[in-house]
Scaffold this active site. Sequence first.
Site, PDB file in Angstrom:
ATOM      1  N   TYR A   1       3.146  67.954  68.112  1.00 56.09           N
ATOM      2  CA  TYR A   1       2.936  67.985  66.661  1.00 56.09           C
ATOM      3  C   TYR A   1       4.058  67.247  65.942  1.00 56.09           C
ATOM      4  O   TYR A   1       3.816  66.360  65.114  1.00 56.09           O
ATOM      5  CB  TYR A   1       2.837  69.427  66.188  1.00 56.09           C
ATOM      6  CG  TYR A   1       2.927  69.591  64.691  1.00 56.09           C
ATOM      7  CD1 TYR A   1       1.918  69.116  63.855  1.00 56.09           C
ATOM      8  CD2 TYR A   1       4.030  70.227  64.113  1.00 56.09           C
ATOM      9  CE1 TYR A   1       2.008  69.260  62.484  1.00 56.09           C
ATOM     10  CE2 TYR A   1       4.119  70.378  62.742  1.00 56.09           C
ATOM     11  CZ  TYR A   1       3.111  69.892  61.925  1.00 56.09           C
ATOM     12  OH  TYR A   1       3.204  70.034  60.570  1.00 56.09           O
TER      13      TYR A   1
ATOM     14  N   ASN B   1       9.433  69.722  59.323  1.00 60.53           N
ATOM     15  CA  ASN B   1      10.761  69.947  59.902  1.00 60.53           C
ATOM     16  C   ASN B   1      10.739  69.773  61.421  1.00 60.53           C
ATOM     17  O   ASN B   1      11.787  69.546  62.029  1.00 60.53           O
ATOM     18  CB  ASN B   1      11.271  71.344  59.533  1.00 60.53           C
ATOM     19  CG  ASN B   1      10.519  72.464  60.235  1.00 60.53           C
ATOM     20  OD1 ASN B   1      10.882  72.908  61.318  1.00 60.53           O
ATOM     21  ND2 ASN B   1       9.458  72.959  59.617  1.00 60.53           N
ATOM     22  N   HIS B   2       9.554  69.833  62.021  1.00 62.08           N
ATOM     23  CA  HIS B   2       9.468  69.721  63.476  1.00 62.08           C
ATOM     24  C   HIS B   2       9.685  68.294  63.976  1.00 62.08           C
ATOM     25  O   HIS B   2       9.828  68.075  65.177  1.00 62.08           O
ATOM     26  CB  HIS B   2       8.149  70.309  63.969  1.00 62.08           C
ATOM     27  CG  HIS B   2       8.061  71.777  63.693  1.00 62.08           C
ATOM     28  ND1 HIS B   2       8.835  72.700  64.355  1.00 62.08           N
ATOM     29  CD2 HIS B   2       7.327  72.482  62.779  1.00 62.08           C
ATOM     30  CE1 HIS B   2       8.582  73.912  63.875  1.00 62.08           C
ATOM     31  NE2 HIS B   2       7.683  73.797  62.932  1.00 62.08           N
TER      32      HIS B   2
END
Length: 273
Positions: free
Chosen positions: A144, A120-121
């Site tokens: 990330y 989701n990042h």
Amino acid sequence: MLDQPVTPITFQRLLLTGAAGGLGRVLRPRLKRYCESLRLTDIAPLDAAQAGEECVQMDLADAAAAQKLLHGVDAVVHLGGVSTEQAWEPILAGNIVGLYNLYEAARKNGVKRVIFASSNHVMGFWRQDQVVDADSAPRPDGLYGLSKAFGEDVARLYWDRFGIETLVVRIGSSFPEPANRRMLATWLSYDDLERLVVAGLTAPVVGWSVIYGISDNATAFYDNTKARHIGYRPRDSADAFRHQVEAVQPTLDLSDPANLYQGGAFVRSGHFE
């Protein structure tokens, strides 16, 4: 673990990378039901192999080792790599070099399907009052998330050029239960994680598809309509935990960017000096 397997379809050999990590340990006994042999790998030590398992401790940044690892594999569930916001060097080695080596090894060994654990990042700087889908532009919330966005593009290249199918799973928050108000929207139960991964492994046609890894939560930042062809149908919901979560966290500080953006605390993590 589900009482019954999701499907009677089985494989000769599946590969699970990142098998020593949190979700790797969750999926290890679950995936074994869908294959004759489960090959497990991680850069970290692995628990001893059980019947029908092969354990290989290695670093995917080693291209030659990756080539050997993918030999004789029908499909890959790729959880390996760095899973938190860190300095650039380990992210580069684990999430970019390692990911490239995995796809090159898949190409050379004739492996035609990968389940790629994205995050989701990748979308973390979208606001929590917005709903995104598979076609929304990536807005990574850190190094990330940036590395996972790169991985998604690698997967797309290997589909367009070499016909290797990938289900990109932008995992929300997969834990035994949601820990805060944000997770009421991003939570993915372990049983739904199994349902999602198996759907990706067994769907007749995957191509390059993006799906958000969430359960059937009433509140959600993500719209999975464009991935209905995968056949994933979540059965669990964060709403079973809503009362206890909201009792502990009845209000939010909206001056904190973690409460405004979908990436939560990741939007204020790093950079590392």
